[in-house]
Motif scaffolding. Structure first.
Motif, PDB file in Angstrom:
ATOM      1  N   PHE B 170       0.846  -1.193   0.000  1.00 50.27           N
ATOM      2  CA  PHE B 170       0.000   0.000   0.000  1.00 50.27           C
ATOM      3  C   PHE B 170       0.882   1.244   0.000  1.00 50.27           C
ATOM      4  N   VAL B 171       0.247   2.405  -0.071  1.00 50.73           N
ATOM      5  CA  VAL B 171       0.950   3.688  -0.001  1.00 50.73           C
ATOM      6  C   VAL B 171       0.576   4.345   1.322  1.00 50.73           C
ATOM      7  N   TYR B 172       1.576   4.883   1.996  1.00 59.28           N
ATOM      8  CA  TYR B 172       1.346   5.493   3.308  1.00 59.28           C
ATOM      9  C   TYR B 172       1.257   7.005   3.114  1.00 59.28           C
ATOM     10  N   ALA B 173       0.054   7.555   3.298  1.00 59.45           N
ATOM     11  CA  ALA B 173      -0.128   9.000   3.160  1.00 59.45           C
ATOM     12  C   ALA B 173      -0.088   9.653   4.540  1.00 59.45           C
ATOM     13  N   THR B 174       0.923  10.490   4.791  1.00 58.42           N
ATOM     14  CA  THR B 174       0.979  11.230   6.056  1.00 58.42           C
ATOM     15  C   THR B 174       0.125  12.477   5.870  1.00 58.42           C
ATOM     16  N   ALA B 175      -1.007  12.472   6.561  1.00 55.94           N
ATOM     17  CA  ALA B 175      -2.051  13.425   6.208  1.00 55.94           C
ATOM     18  C   ALA B 175      -1.806  14.835   6.717  1.00 55.94           C
ATOM     19  N   VAL B 176      -0.964  14.967   7.722  1.00 59.11           N
ATOM     20  CA  VAL B 176      -0.676  16.310   8.216  1.00 59.11           C
ATOM     21  C   VAL B 176       0.810  16.546   8.119  1.00 59.11           C
ATOM     22  N   MET B 177       1.203  17.809   8.017  1.00 59.65           N
ATOM     23  CA  MET B 177       2.606  18.151   8.079  1.00 59.65           C
ATOM     24  C   MET B 177       2.990  18.168   9.549  1.00 59.65           C
ATOM     25  N   GLY B 178       3.773  17.195   9.976  1.00 61.05           N
ATOM     26  CA  GLY B 178       4.167  17.180  11.375  1.00 61.05           C
ATOM     27  C   GLY B 178       4.547  15.786  11.807  1.00 61.05           C
ATOM     28  N   VAL B 179       4.760  15.633  13.119  1.00 64.09           N
ATOM     29  CA  VAL B 179       5.188  14.359  13.659  1.00 64.09           C
ATOM     30  C   VAL B 179       3.974  13.540  14.083  1.00 64.09           C
TER      31      VAL B 179
END
Lengths: 405, 259
Positions: B170-179
């Motif tokens: 799958f593709v991992y989408a980091t939805a927010v800019m941050g940790v």
């Protein structure tokens, strides 16, 4: 010309960072390349260095020290005389000016002992930028005076309470801030390490040290030096003085790492001589790590060298054999520190004392090899005012009031 | 078992997959294994086992504290592989999530070999981009492992297309800019990012991570993403309330996704 366009120095460098930062690094790279080709930017950078920071720094013929040592001509590149007391002002002015050009209003920085934090706060005050400095909690206590200086200059200092609470954790926290606030924030990294384009960009902002020293040496002695010596932590002052000399094959380049209590004790900060290949803080280089790749804490009497990795260009110069890297112990550095105080009336940064100690150590073999009295440039990268607490304790000046020597 | 199996199963049930993260060795290796098993029994479709690392620049305070504790307890890379092996038979695919240096130090091919031998599905690499991943691309092919790279709201369309082309599973989408870290409201950037990724991803599932902490939030994200990734909230539940709290939260998250 290294690095390649993806930031590689041979197998070193590159970008080992979250994807979220790639756009910002690409933006930074594009702005930096354009800026370095724009006379308006380079002209303003030169003007600030000259009128505000006090460069070119002197190349001082250290005749008293040379006479004391015997059989060598030692020239000191007096970066300690720059505004804020170290070579670091060159890097921060370059990056702060670039930040303005990118239209960002906020800089963040990491600091160990506080020197880069103070330099960053200075540049931010001068160029009207908001400045936040991350500093390990342990270091904020050890370096309360520098915390006060940063605050005086208008910066916010945030103590970092995670991990080992020192420089490497301050870098982690600055990277976390950057990934969160990258739209309006530039990460003003303090050394020639980190993800591309930082190693090349920081080098280009500090390479004036070597350009000046090379011309000054030719003017003073009529020849190039036989050797150039610098201390290496992250490696910015060293790459700054080395870079202009790299094509001069007859000029030997020596990088002296912090040997701490001695490489054999495991308590040191000598990433090249006592570490191994790996990835830390965004680039591949040499670092101190255990067999699982967990970072090992470094140790040095000099806070500015107390970092468990080194810039990727040094890793490359080492592997190429172009520069030679050797450890200098705390004790050797402090002997050189005292010697320079007494012979020349110059109190060097303990970092710079490592460079001097290493240079003095290699002189006899160099003289032998050359068959004549060598001329050696030592990069006196910073002044020692900040180190008086450490030096006072080391030499027992506070308790007994005894005179050393 | 590839991670794609979990997404297919959830898709067949008309819902998004629940992806749960816990670090190995927290609070101890044995208890960490027990926690992952409890999470599987309570309804996660896919497991991410975190490899504790000394310099976790992508992680917020909750995961930092947990992994620091795991390292202080002496957890080793081989314990992480052992954790995978201990939970791999429980019926859901198991991935490792690791910063790059521990993998490189272990030896990239050796790590892939041992992860495959332990029954692991593949590896999520938060600080390795495909541009620097030649060795891992080869090793993951050789050992038939999933490789999950991250995309972010700041990624250009070109980078999304390039990254997706290198992903498997799958593709991992980091939805927010941050940790990493639980947030009260999920990101408004997420639906836009998922739409951009889906345009490039074809049939490859898109998982969304960073911030989810409740069944209601899971439902919100599950409405547009193929997978809902939960980490910090599960770690907090385990740290503060032990296995009962972990089970309760997992069930709540899972019920948020049930149509």
């Amino acid at each position: 010309m290294l690095p390649d366009d993806r930031g590689h120095f041979g197998p070193y460098g590159g970008r080992f960072v979250p994807e979220a930062l790639i756009a910002a690094l690409d933006e930074l790279d594009a702005h930096y390349r354009k800026a370095m080709a724009d006379p308006e930017f380079t002209g303003e950078f030169e003007r600030m260095l000259r009128d505000y920071a006090g460069t070119p720094s002197l190349l001082y013929d250290a005749t008293h020290l040379s006479a004391h040592v015997g059989g060598a001509r030692i020239l000191l590149k007096r970066e300690d005389l720059n505004h804020t007391g170290a070579h670091k002002v060159r890097n921060v002015l370059g990056q702060a000016l670039l930040t303005k050009r990118m239209g960002k209003g906020r800089v963040i920085a990491e600091t160990g002992a506080g020197q880069h934090g103070v330099a960053s706060a200075t540049a931010a005050a001068y160029l009207d930028l908001e400045c936040v400095v991350y500093m390990g909690e342990v270091d904020t206590k050890r370096q309360a005076l520098n915390v006060a200086r940063m605050k005086m200059l208008g910066a916010t200092v945030i103590p970092v309470t995670t991990g080992s609470r020192t420089l490497k954790d301050a870098i982690n926290e600055a990277l976390r801030d950057w990934v969160t606030n990258v739209d309006d924030t530039h990460y003003l990294l303090g050394t020639a390490a980190g993800p591309h384009p930082f190693p090349a960009m920081v080098r280009d902002f500090v390479r004036g040290i070597g350009v000046e020293a090379r011309a000054q040496c030719l003017a003073l002695t009529g020849a190039l030096p036989d050797a150039v010596a610098a201390c290496v932590g992250g490696g910015s002052n060293a790459i700054g003085i080395f870079h202009a000399f790299v094509p001069d094959a007859d000029v030997r380049l020596y990088g002296f790492e912090a040997g701490g209590d001695g490489i054999e004790t495991g308590r040191h900060a000598a990433s090249i001589t006592g570490g191994s290949h790996g990835v830390l803080h965004g680039s591949r280089s040499y670092l101190l790590q255990d067999e699982d790749g967990q970072t090992i804490e470094s140790h040095s009497i000099s806070a500015g060298l107390d970092y468990p990795s080194v810039g990727p260009e040094h890793a490359w110069l080492h592997d190429q054999g172009r520069a030679r890297y050797q450890p200098v112990t705390d004790a050797e550095a402090m002997d050189a520190f005292a010697l320079l105080c007494r012979t020349e009336g110059i109190i060097p940064a303990i970092e710079s004392a490592h460079a001097l100690a290493g240079a003095l150590r290699v002189l006899p073999a160099l003289r032998e090899e050359l068959g004549h009295e060598p001329t050696v440039i030592v990069n006196l990268s910073g002044r020692g005012d900040k180190d008086m607490h450490t030096a006072g304790e080391y030499f027992g000046l506070f308790d007994s009031g005894e005179v050393i020597g | 078992m590839s991670a794609s199996v979990a997404f297919e199963k959830a898709r067949a049930e008309g819902r998004a997959a629940l992806v749960g993260y816990l670090p190995a060795g927290f609070p101890s290796v044995a208890e960490g294994i027990g926690a992952v098993k409890a999470m599987i029994e309570s309804g996660v479709d896919l497991v991410e086992i975190g490899l504790p690392y000394s310099d976790p620049v992508m992680d917020g305070p909750v995961i930092q504290r947990a992994t620091e504790q795991a390292l202080a307890g002496g957890v080793r890379t081989r314990d992480v592989l052992h954790t995978v092996e201990a939970v791999a038979g429980a019926g859901v695919p198991v991935l490792i999530m690791s910063y790059w240096n521990p993998v490189e130090k272990y030896g990239v091919d050796a790590f892939a070999r041992d992860l495959a031998a332990a029954g692991g599905a593949g590896l999520i690499t938060p600080d390795l981009i495909p541009d620097e991943a030649q060795e891992w691309l080869a090793a993951s092919d050789a050992h038939k492992l999933d490789r999950i790279f991250l995309v972010s709201p700041s990624s250009t369309d070109e980078r999304i297309a390039m990254t997706v082309a290198h992903c498997r599973g799958f593709v991992y989408a980091t939805a927010v800019m941050g940790v990493t870290g639980a947030r009260d409201s999920t990101s408004s950037a997420a639906p836009t990012l998922v739409a951009r990724v889906k345009a490039a991803a074809g049939n490859l599932p898109v998982g969304v991570g960073l911030g989810v902490r409740s069944g209601a939030q899971a439902a919100e994200v599950g409405a547009y993403a193929d997978g809902v990734i939960v980490g910090s909230a599960l770690v907090s539940a385990l740290a503060d309330g032990g296995l009962p709290a972990l089970r309760t939260l997992t069930q709540d998250l899972r019920s948020g996704l049930t149509p």
